[in-house]
Design an enzyme around this catalytic site. Structure first.
Site, PDB file in Angstrom:
ATOM      1  N   TRP A  94       0.832  -1.213   0.000  1.00 31.01           N
ATOM      2  CA  TRP A  94       0.000   0.000   0.000  1.00 31.01           C
ATOM      3  C   TRP A  94       0.866   1.262   0.000  1.00 31.01           C
ATOM      4  O   TRP A  94       0.398   2.348  -0.302  1.00 31.01           O
ATOM      5  CB  TRP A  94      -0.963   0.004   1.199  1.00 31.01           C
ATOM      6  CG  TRP A  94      -0.339   0.202   2.564  1.00 31.01           C
ATOM      7  CD1 TRP A  94       0.727  -0.459   3.076  1.00 31.01           C
ATOM      8  CD2 TRP A  94      -0.748   1.118   3.586  1.00 31.01           C
ATOM      9  NE1 TRP A  94       0.999  -0.028   4.357  1.00 31.01           N
ATOM     10  CE2 TRP A  94       0.110   0.941   4.706  1.00 31.01           C
ATOM     11  CE3 TRP A  94      -1.763   2.063   3.690  1.00 31.01           C
ATOM     12  CZ2 TRP A  94      -0.017   1.677   5.889  1.00 31.01           C
ATOM     13  CZ3 TRP A  94      -1.887   2.785   4.871  1.00 31.01           C
ATOM     14  CH2 TRP A  94      -1.022   2.591   5.940  1.00 31.01           C
ATOM     15  N   ASP A  95       2.140   1.086   0.304  1.00 33.39           N
ATOM     16  CA  ASP A  95       3.092   2.192   0.323  1.00 33.39           C
ATOM     17  C   ASP A  95       2.981   3.030  -0.956  1.00 33.39           C
ATOM     18  O   ASP A  95       3.097   4.255  -0.928  1.00 33.39           O
ATOM     19  CB  ASP A  95       4.535   1.660   0.411  1.00 33.39           C
ATOM     20  CG  ASP A  95       4.773   0.705   1.576  1.00 33.39           C
ATOM     21  OD1 ASP A  95       3.846  -0.015   1.945  1.00 33.39           O
ATOM     22  OD2 ASP A  95       5.899   0.674   2.100  1.00 33.39           O
TER      23      ASP A  95
ATOM     24  N   GLU B 198       0.450  -3.263  12.658  1.00 35.28           N
ATOM     25  CA  GLU B 198       0.528  -4.717  12.460  1.00 35.28           C
ATOM     26  C   GLU B 198       0.775  -5.495  13.753  1.00 35.28           C
ATOM     27  O   GLU B 198       0.783  -6.727  13.742  1.00 35.28           O
ATOM     28  CB  GLU B 198       1.631  -5.028  11.439  1.00 35.28           C
ATOM     29  CG  GLU B 198       1.274  -4.501  10.052  1.00 35.28           C
ATOM     30  CD  GLU B 198       2.410  -4.629   9.046  1.00 35.28           C
ATOM     31  OE1 GLU B 198       3.579  -4.640   9.460  1.00 35.28           O
ATOM     32  OE2 GLU B 198       2.113  -4.704   7.837  1.00 35.28           O
TER      33      GLU B 198
HETATM   34  O1  IFM Z   1       3.495  -1.561   4.074  1.00 29.88           O
HETATM   35  C1  IFM Z   1       4.386  -1.580   5.143  1.00 29.88           C
HETATM   36  C2  IFM Z   1       3.607  -1.877   6.401  1.00 29.88           C
HETATM   37  O2  IFM Z   1       2.655  -0.880   6.646  1.00 29.88           O
HETATM   38  C3  IFM Z   1       4.556  -1.993   7.568  1.00 29.88           C
HETATM   39  N1  IFM Z   1       5.526  -3.008   7.330  1.00 29.88           N
HETATM   40  C4  IFM Z   1       6.338  -2.760   6.128  1.00 29.88           C
HETATM   41  C5  IFM Z   1       5.454  -2.615   4.910  1.00 29.88           C
HETATM   42  C6  IFM Z   1       6.310  -2.265   3.684  1.00 29.88           C
HETATM   43  O3  IFM Z   1       6.870  -0.996   3.812  1.00 29.88           O
END
Ligand code: IFM
Length: 721
Positions: free
Chosen positions: A319-320, A461
């Site tokens: 989603w980045d 997360e």
């Molecule tokens: O998309 C991110 C997530 O929000 C957090 N862990 C790393 C991922 C990749 O940057």
């Protein structure tokens, strides 16, 4: 200031500098390592759109053989700072030109030998890499230079390339391989031009193909060679050889010039100028540099979470891209923004397959997306540091907000361009399928007479499988609202497309049901203290400080989440969650709510993700507090300069560059400090510069026009160019 520079060699920083001195052009990335290094030092020529799976290991992007490998031998000694301490060493990345250079000198047998190199990945010819390499001696000296293609590639889950076939065609070296899984050819070829005739032997090994140049240099003489390398994916050695030959004919200076001019053009639109704060200026430019070397070159590939710095996170797209990087391209390079959107259109079938796999309808986008849109994320995505056993994680199954992020990105692109083609050419179909997925995922709570979204993981997360994560629920509402707007637009302006979509997707009944359920969708609201609970039951978790949680760690790389992790039973969150929602939907919330939530959640946020700090910066600006925002902005903008990020999640290496943070730095400058808002093609600004900044200026591309925006302490100007 446009240069990143180090003036000494330190073995401990090789990996960090590999990221920090990265060069690239969107199609390839080459890590900032020295020419004499190999896979042990994580030399990497990353091909972000090409993926491979070896045996049952994680599928990841492919690193190609290294055409820049070069080492000098003098008196039988290899000149390599790991083997012989240099008397001088300097490494420079010129971010204005996208050029890496180094100069290293050694004293050996009373002779000073200096190596200089300059290299770039062409911003014009996207498969081309070019290098100028010189050796100077201060005494008569006999040297051997070995240079060629090193096929011993650094891989995390490889090897990905097989069937190596080495050949020379008209003195051009060619290494031909193919990927293990899909048998896609990867060809690396290189040719050199020298400033004097030398005795050359070519050694063909199955993984390496090396020239051995023997030369005698007089006192103070410099030997220089120019290397031209072509890297082809899915094409034959013929194409690679032809491109190498053509590049040799053009010559170094011509290629250098066209490359620098292309960079100049990019900076003309992308640069953001800050006066009054040199450090912030440099950090921000460095972040923009990374976004420029990531500019997508194809609509079938997007930008991986670790960019083109290697295979971390499987070279996958998260989603980045939509939430943290797309805004930069929307403002400076619409063609690139469209490619990012088209990538999601092309991967819609993968998202449909994922929804089906979990028993839902519609499109559930991959948490870690590769070329087909099938999910590369493993159900066991972290390894326990103590037991070395895989930990069950629910990123893949439960981070359903990804489908809403994709919808949000498409809609932002439409709003910016008002170009119905974005919707007609697949955008509307993606939005419909994502809305359908959310409808099929949600749960109607009869007792409370409301539609709820249960069993999800939000941006934080560390708390998996929670109910009614406010961020996710709000994004689902946004998806439903966008769906209705899109279908209303199409019905009015492109009725044929509307009818066709409704029929082919058999959508009429779902559309009606979504319209009915939308007012019933539960959106958690602020309590008496104006704070919004992140998810049902969050307040009941242990209320401790980040420091306290850190002190409970038994191992520094221990994973904080995963159900049993140190943070899971506490209120400590990994990254901005509610605060991200407050930024995205800023018009829904009062200043009081924004302030209360910022103050409540900030001390509870570990900022364990590089996506976190910029959201706190953006909301602080929105709240009229640029000085609160400033340290978060600096943290975001310097992340790849300092290298101060987590390198491990459990036992899994997660280092590399951080494009989302780079994009977040740009967003903070433009949407935070400048307070840009575009409503119906009108540019609105609510500037609030940090106290010590004198001005902030940038360009904005809007509907085929380019505007220069300058914000000073007491005046703001917008000039159409
Ligand atoms: O998309 C991110 C997530 O929000 C957090 N862990 C790393 C991922 C990749 O940057």
């Amino acid at each position: 200031m446009w240069k990143v520079q180090i003036n000494h060699f330190n073995e401990a920083t090789i990996v960090h500098h590999g990221n920090q001195f990265l060069i690239g052009n969107g199609k390839m990335g080459y890590r900032g390592t020295l020419e004499e290094f190999n896979k042990e030092q994580l030399v990497g020529l990353n091909l972000p759109g090409l993926y491979d799976q070896f045996e049952d290991k994680w599928r990841e992007s492919v690193n190609a053989p290294n055409p820049f490998f070069t080492q000098v031998k003098f008196g039988g000694q290899v000149l390599n700072p790991l083997l012989l301490k240099p008397i001088q060493h300097e490494q420079i990345l010129d971010i204005k030109k996208g050029i890496h250079s180094r100069e290293t000198s050694w004293m050996l047998n009373n002779t000073m030998i200096t190596i200089q190199s300059e290299r770039f990945i062409s911003m014009v010819q996207k498969d081309l890499m070019v290098m100028k390499y010189s050796v100077t001696v201060d005494q008569l000296a006999e040297l051997v230079i070995e240079t060629g293609i090193d096929g011993a590639v650094w891989d995390i889950n490889g090897p990905h390339l097989e069937n190596s076939d080495v050949q020379t065609i008209d003195n051009i070296l060619v290494l031909n391989m193919n990927t293990q899984e899909l048998k896609i050819p990867v060809v690396v070829s290189e040719g050199i031009l020298t400033n004097k005739d030398v005795n050359e032997n070519i050694n063909l090994d199955h993984e390496q193909i090396m020239r051995s140049l023997k030369l005698t240099l007089k006192k103070d003489e410099t030997f220089t060679f120019y290397k031209f390398a072509s890297i082809k994916q899915g094409e034959s050695s013929n194409e690679a050889t032809l491109e190498t030959k053509a590049a040799m004919e053009q010559g170094y200076e011509v290629l250098y010039q066209e490359h620098v001019e292309a960079w100049d053009d990019k900076w003309k639109l992308a640069d953001v100028v800050i006066t009054g704060d040199e450090e912030a200026q440099f950090n921000l430019r460095y972040s923009i540099y990374h976004l420029l070397i990531l500019t997508p070159t194809s609509e079938y590939a997007s930008i991986p979470a670790r960019g083109i710095s290697g295979q971390t996170y499987k070279g996958a797209i998260f989603w980045d891209t939509e939430m943290f990087m797309l805004p930069f391209y929307l403002n400076t390079d619409l063609e690139a923004a469209n490619k990012l959107i088209q990538y999601r259109v092309h991967t819609l079938d993968g998202a449909r397959r994922k929804a089906k796999e979990y028993g839902y309808r519609g499109a559930y986008y991959a948490w870690e997306s590769q070329e087909t849109g099938d999910d590369a994320c493993s159900h066991f995505n972290v390894t326990d540091v103590f037991t070395k056993r895989p930990i069950r994680t629910y990123f893949r199954d439960k981070q359903i907000h990804i489908s809403g992020d994709v919808v949000y990105g498409i809609w932002q692109t439409y709003l910016r361009t008002m170009d119905l083609n974005i919707l007609i050419n697949g955008g509307a179909e993606v939005i419909m399928e994502c809305a359908r997925f959310f409808y099929s995922y949600g749960y109607y709570n009869l007792d409370q007479d409301r539609f709820e979204i249960l069993d999800v993981t939000g941006p934080d997360e560390y708390h998996e499988r929670v109910n009614n994560n406010a961020f996710t629920n709000r994004l689902v509402l946004e998806t439903f609202t966008i769906l209705d707007q899109v279908l209303t637009l199409l019905k009015e302006h492109k009725n044929n497309t509307y009818q066709q979509l409704i029929e082919t997707l058999n959508f009429e009944a779902d559309y009606q049901k979504i319209l009915e359920i939308t007012p019933k969708l539960y959106i958690p609201q602020a309590n008496d203290n104006h704070v919004i609970e992140q998810f049902d039951g969050y307040y009941k978790l242990e209320d401790v400080s980040v420091e306290e949680v850190k002190s409970r760690l038994v191992h520094p790389n221990e994973y904080w989440g995963g159900g049993n992790g140190v943070a899971s039973s506490t209120q400590i969150i990994k990254q901005a969650d509610i605060v991200t929602m407050l930024y995205l939907f800023k018009n829904d919330y009062t200043d009081g709510v924004k302030k209360a939530n910022w103050e409540f959640y900030e001390p509870r946020t570990e900022h364990g993700s590089s996506l976190s700090a910029c959201m706190y910066a953006l909301v602080a600006c929105d709240n009229g507090n640029p000085n609160w925002a400033y340290p978060y902005f600096m943290k975001t903008a310097s992340v790849d300069l300092t290298g101060k990020t987590k390198q491990y999640a459990g036992d899994i290496y997660i280092g590399g560059t951080h494009p989302a943070a780079n994009g977040g730095a740009y967003m903070t400058a433009i949407y935070g400090f400048a307070g840009l808002n575009i409503v119906d093609d009108q540019i609105q600004l609510t500037p609030q510069l940090p106290d010590h900044w004198n001005s902030l200026s940038f360009k904005l591309v809007l509907k085929d026009e380019c505007y220069q925006i300058t914000i000073e302490k007491d005046k703001t100007t917008i000039v159409k160019e």
